[in-house]
Design a protein around this motif. Structure first.
Motif, PDB file in Angstrom:
ATOM      1  N   LEU A 195      -1.838   7.528  -3.872  1.00 17.42           N
ATOM      2  CA  LEU A 195      -0.757   8.477  -4.138  1.00 17.42           C
ATOM      3  C   LEU A 195       0.588   7.741  -4.239  1.00 17.42           C
ATOM      4  CD1 LEU A 195      -0.236  11.503  -4.504  1.00 17.42           C
ATOM      5  CD2 LEU A 195       0.206  11.638  -2.048  1.00 17.42           C
ATOM      6  N   SER A 196       0.844   6.838  -3.313  1.00 12.26           N
ATOM      7  CA  SER A 196       2.113   6.107  -3.341  1.00 12.26           C
ATOM      8  C   SER A 196       2.245   5.311  -4.639  1.00 12.26           C
ATOM      9  CB  SER A 196       2.214   5.178  -2.124  1.00 12.26           C
ATOM     10  OG  SER A 196       3.380   4.403  -2.195  1.00 12.26           O
ATOM     11  N   SER A 207     -10.688   6.425   4.249  1.00  7.97           N
ATOM     12  CA  SER A 207     -10.422   7.446   3.226  1.00  7.97           C
ATOM     13  C   SER A 207      -8.986   7.945   3.315  1.00  7.97           C
ATOM     14  CB  SER A 207     -11.451   8.580   3.255  1.00  7.97           C
ATOM     15  OG  SER A 207     -11.489   9.113   4.530  1.00  7.97           O
ATOM     16  N   ALA A 208      -8.418   7.992   4.520  1.00  8.64           N
ATOM     17  CA  ALA A 208      -7.004   8.402   4.627  1.00  8.64           C
ATOM     18  C   ALA A 208      -6.104   7.347   3.982  1.00  8.64           C
ATOM     19  CB  ALA A 208      -6.622   8.595   6.095  1.00  8.64           C
ATOM     20  N   LEU A 209      -6.417   6.068   4.203  1.00  8.95           N
ATOM     21  CA  LEU A 209      -5.594   5.004   3.614  1.00  8.95           C
ATOM     22  C   LEU A 209      -5.736   5.014   2.083  1.00  8.95           C
ATOM     23  CD1 LEU A 209      -3.661   2.658   4.124  1.00  8.95           C
ATOM     24  CD2 LEU A 209      -5.635   1.137   4.256  1.00  8.95           C
ATOM     25  N   ILE A 265      -4.017   2.965   9.119  1.00  7.18           N
ATOM     26  CA  ILE A 265      -4.311   1.562   9.464  1.00  7.18           C
ATOM     27  C   ILE A 265      -4.635   1.453  10.955  1.00  7.18           C
ATOM     28  CG2 ILE A 265      -3.278  -0.747   9.664  1.00  7.18           C
ATOM     29  CD1 ILE A 265      -1.798   0.004   6.964  1.00  7.18           C
ATOM     30  N   ASN A 266      -3.818   2.093  11.766  1.00  7.33           N
ATOM     31  CA  ASN A 266      -4.094   2.058  13.216  1.00  7.33           C
ATOM     32  C   ASN A 266      -5.481   2.565  13.537  1.00  7.33           C
ATOM     33  OD1 ASN A 266      -2.035   0.930  14.602  1.00  7.33           O
ATOM     34  ND2 ASN A 266      -0.769   2.786  14.560  1.00  7.33           N
ATOM     35  N   ASN A 267      -5.886   3.663  12.845  1.00  4.28           N
ATOM     36  CA  ASN A 267      -7.180   4.307  13.121  1.00  4.28           C
ATOM     37  C   ASN A 267      -8.314   3.733  12.275  1.00  4.28           C
ATOM     38  OD1 ASN A 267      -5.768   6.037  14.794  1.00  4.28           O
ATOM     39  ND2 ASN A 267      -5.408   7.524  13.149  1.00  4.28           N
ATOM     40  N   LYS A 268      -8.017   2.746  11.434  1.00  9.38           N
ATOM     41  CA  LYS A 268      -8.994   2.170  10.498  1.00  9.38           C
ATOM     42  C   LYS A 268      -9.711   3.289   9.739  1.00  9.38           C
ATOM     43  CE  LYS A 268     -10.126  -1.200  13.888  1.00  9.38           C
ATOM     44  NZ  LYS A 268     -11.090  -2.047  14.504  1.00  9.38           N
ATOM     45  N   ASP A 269      -8.916   4.223   9.242  1.00  6.32           N
ATOM     46  CA  ASP A 269      -9.455   5.383   8.530  1.00  6.32           C
ATOM     47  C   ASP A 269      -9.354   5.095   7.029  1.00  6.32           C
ATOM     48  OD1 ASP A 269      -9.849   7.804   7.262  1.00  6.32           O
ATOM     49  OD2 ASP A 269      -8.808   8.973   8.801  1.00  6.32           O
ATOM     50  N   LEU A 322       0.857  -1.201   0.000  1.00  6.22           N
ATOM     51  CA  LEU A 322       0.000   0.000   0.000  1.00  6.22           C
ATOM     52  C   LEU A 322       0.883   1.238   0.000  1.00  6.22           C
ATOM     53  CD1 LEU A 322      -2.773  -1.151   2.504  1.00  6.22           C
ATOM     54  CD2 LEU A 322      -2.603  -1.504   0.024  1.00  6.22           C
ATOM     55  N   VAL A 323       2.069   1.123   0.592  1.00  5.87           N
ATOM     56  CA  VAL A 323       3.115   2.133   0.401  1.00  5.87           C
ATOM     57  C   VAL A 323       4.252   1.372  -0.279  1.00  5.87           C
ATOM     58  CG1 VAL A 323       4.752   3.696   1.517  1.00  5.87           C
ATOM     59  CG2 VAL A 323       2.416   3.500   2.384  1.00  5.87           C
ATOM     60  N   LYS A 324       4.610   1.822  -1.476  1.00  4.85           N
ATOM     61  CA  LYS A 324       5.425   0.987  -2.356  1.00  4.85           C
ATOM     62  C   LYS A 324       6.918   1.056  -2.061  1.00  4.85           C
ATOM     63  CE  LYS A 324       1.877  -0.032  -5.019  1.00  4.85           C
ATOM     64  NZ  LYS A 324       1.280  -1.352  -4.906  1.00  4.85           N
TER      65      LYS A 324
END
Ligand code: PMV
Length: 312
Positions: free
Chosen positions: A223-224, A215-217, A209-213, A12-14
């Motif tokens: 973007l990554s 739209s932020a993920l 991921i920690n916040n199970k957010d 998810l982050v490359k």
């Protein structure tokens, strides 16, 4: 006979680009999810010479042979026959080298009684293929400095997302990731900014991921992915892994999101699109992607577990 199984993972982050020192070390921190229904099964047996069989065909795989040579610098390892098979297309941007090296070190560790724990197996898997370090673990996994051994950051049960994989071409890619990364490092004007932004991208995804957010993920993962593909596209000669169906799938995912479905895409060094979504939306995402012209089929995966030995 020792049988190990490992699942591919999608970043998810490359990770794109290696450090110049030895050890096959990524140049950027990266983070992935391990998938469940795709798998590599590897069987290792004692043999009079080293042999590698991939999907029932004998092959000469330089990466595996180099890996065995490196292992033998540290361990007693008699010749082995390696039989490995994937239940998904090999070498087509679906992380078969990640699950492949994770399953291989897991099988060899047991077969030759090397005594490696998961941390050290991750270290060895990384030397074969850096993304393989992450497939030693299940759920959400990070690969970060200083040791560059993968670390589980959350189990699958923390946030059981789904990934719908849209297959748009099943043939092997012509340029390996390692070759592509080196080309990008040497030629892309976007390579240095990519390195510079990677720490912030990693931190944002980790928090999401920690916040199970979701739209932020979604924002940081897309973007990554797009930054990585910008580095690829601006390499000389250009590295272009997409086809028209890849672009159409990206549009389809954006349209779904506009209509209120929580979903985002990510794409690796190949033309397949992985759409990550909440479990209740997986059927809808799969139905939509199946209709996209050029999509051969879709596969829906949940989050998978760590590489492991399959008991006979
Ligand atoms: O580990 P490799 O050499 O297969 O490279 C993986 C590169 C990407 O899949 C494009 C990104 C990643 O982090 O998995």
């Amino acid at each position: 006979m020792t049988h190990a199984r490992a699942h591919p993972n999608i970043a998810l982050v490359k990770y794109w680009g290696k450090q110049t020192k030895p050890g096959n070390l990524p140049a950027t921190p990266n983070l992935s999810i391990t998938l469940d229904s795709l798998a590599t099964d590897t069987v290792v047996t004692a043999h009079h010479q080293d042999e590698v069989w991939l999907n029932q065909e004998q092959v000469t795989d330089q990466k595996i042979l180099r890996f065995l040579a490196e292992l033998r610098c540290e361990f007693e390892l008699a010749p082995i026959r390696i039989e490995t098979s994937n239940n998904f297309p090999t070498g087509a941007g679906l992380a078969s080298s990640a699950s492949g090296f994770a399953a291989l070190i897991c099988a060899i560790n047991q077969h030759a009684d090397l005594g490696l724990d998961a941390d050290l197996m991750s270290d060895w898997a990384r030397r074969g293929s850096a993304s393989a370090a992450r497939s030693l673990f299940g759920g959400y996994v990070a690969l970060v400095p200083p040791l560059w051994r993968a670390q589980p950051i959350a189990p699958a049960s923390h946030w059981p997302l789904k990934a719908v994989v849209a297959i748009t071409n099943e043939t092997r890619k012509s340029i390996s990731s390692s070759e592509g990364m080196e080309r990008s490092r040497l030629t892309s004007d976007f390579y240095t900014p990519w390195l510079r932004g990677s720490g912030d991208d990693f931190a944002a995804a980790f928090d999401a991921i920690n916040n199970k957010d979701f739209s932020a993920l979604a924002e940081i993962a897309e973007l990554s992915c797009l930054k990585m593909h910008s580095v690829m596209l601006t390499s000389l000669p250009t590295l272009s892994y997409w086809n028209p169906a890849t672009l159409a799938c990206m549009d389809a995912v954006r349209n779904l999101r506009k209509q209120g479905t929580a979903v985002f895409f990510t794409i690796d060094a190949g033309p397949q699109v992985k759409a990550v979504c909440e479990p209740q939306d997986a059927n809808r995402v799969s139905d939509v992607l199946t209709q996209v012209p050029g999509v051969i089929r879709t596969l829906t995966c949940g989050l998978g577990n760590a590489a492991h030995i399959v008991e006979p």
